[in-house]
Design a protein around this motif. Structure first.
Motif: not given
Length: 335
Positions: A36-37, A39-40, A44, A47-48
């Motif tokens: 998630t770096e 990425v907002d 994010s 993906r989490d």
């Protein structure tokens, strides 16, 4: 001996190392792929969520993989082989099943398995319950329980070797078998016990009863401790005898546990193999289904016949196992 210890140590190191590399590497790769770096927003969060759903399967995958390879696949392959010839190449339809129905060895194995199912679970459960009740009344009860449980630490083959000496028969020479020594002490004639048709099955059953009584005793002893002491004291105040307390209070309250123990031993009996192989090799009418499967599969090299017998054993075990699991689950749910 040193080489065996060395090989075992190497195997353990390799196994633990592989497990560490797999679990660490798979989780590292998952975190990298779904990072998630930089990425907002919704991406994010998505993906989490995806990483959270996938991670448990990474831990389950090795178990699922080996279950599929060593359990699920063999089941379907066994079913397939029941319709093929001895070499597993040519389709023969139901001829393997017809062989089983017309085979005296298969019928004899079914009869022997039925005898084992009637005698062993009932005897082992009854003796285990008896020891569990009586041992609690003795100051040396824990020692007695330890002695009864000790055979559980012995392999079936090891127990068979012990009992082979007990049943030993040396013809007209000097007898070293404990059973023949006892018979001769009372003026009887020594016998080759494990060669006596029909009765030799019971002599083999004694071995498994001897082993499984300890298992039944431990489980039932724990169940007996769960009976409220107030109930037993009230029964004694009302004048109930120990026998009435046992049959009218103790047994009904631990009946579900008794059934679980009985069915667990039943599953063991349905798969019995080692004792018969070590004691008689299936001779003298002692053949059981697992030994017949082994003979057909690996001695006669007939995969079709062996697979039929294996499938019969599986079909016999499955209902008992499913019931046992459900009963154990319901027991847990009530506590």
């Amino acid at each position: 001996m040193v080489n065996q210890i060395l090989y075992a140590a190497i195997t353990i190191v390799i196994g633990v190392g592989f497990a560490f590399i797999y679990f660490w590497g798979s989780n590292w790769l998952l975190d990298r792929l779904l990072s998630t770096e930089n990425v907002d927003g919704p991406t994010s969060i998505r993906r989490d969520s995806l990483r959270t759903r996938i991670r448990p399967w990474l831990f389950l995958f090795p178990a699922l993989f080996f279950l599929t390879v060593y359990l699920v696949y063999p089941v379907f392959e066994t079913i397939r082989l029941t319709f093929y010839d001895g070499g597993g190449r040519n389709f023969v339809g139901s001829s393997n099943w017809l062989w089983a129905l017309n085979s005296p060895a298969f019928v004899q194995s079914l009869i022997n398995n039925a005898l084992w199912l009637i005698v062993v679970p009932s005897a082992a459960t009854a003796f285990g319950l008896l020891v569990a009740v009586l041992a609690d009344r003795l100051w040396w009860g824990n020692i007695a329980k330890s002695m009864v449980f000790m055979p559980m630490a012995i392999s079936f083959v090891g127990a068979s070797v012990i009992w082979k000496f007990i049943y030993d028969y040396r013809g007209s020479g000097e007898q070293i078998g404990l059973l023949n020594a006892a018979v001769m002490a009372f003026g009887g004639e020594p016998q080759a016990w494990i060669t006596l048709p029909f009765w030799n099955n019971f002599f083999l059953m004694v071995i498994l009863v001897w082993i499984q009584t300890g298992f039944a005793m431990v489980i039932l002893s724990a169940a007996l401790r769960g009976i409220p002491e107030e109930t037993i004291e009230a029964a004694r105040i009302d004048g109930a005898s120990d026998i009435r307390i046992f049959f009218d209070i103790m047994v009904p309250q631990i009946l579900p546990t008794i059934l679980v123990v009985w069915t667990t031993i039943t599953i063991v009996v349905l798969k019995i193999f080692d004792i018969v192989l070590a004691m008689t090799g299936g001779q003298w009418d002692t053949q059981v289904l697992a030994n017949l499967m082994y003979d057909q599969m690996f001695r006669a090299n007939h995969f079709g016949h062996g697979s039929v017998v294996a499938l019969v054993i599986m079909i016999a075990v499955l209902p008992v196992m499913i019931w046992n699991i459900r009963q154990a689950s319901s027991e847990q749910g009530t506590h």
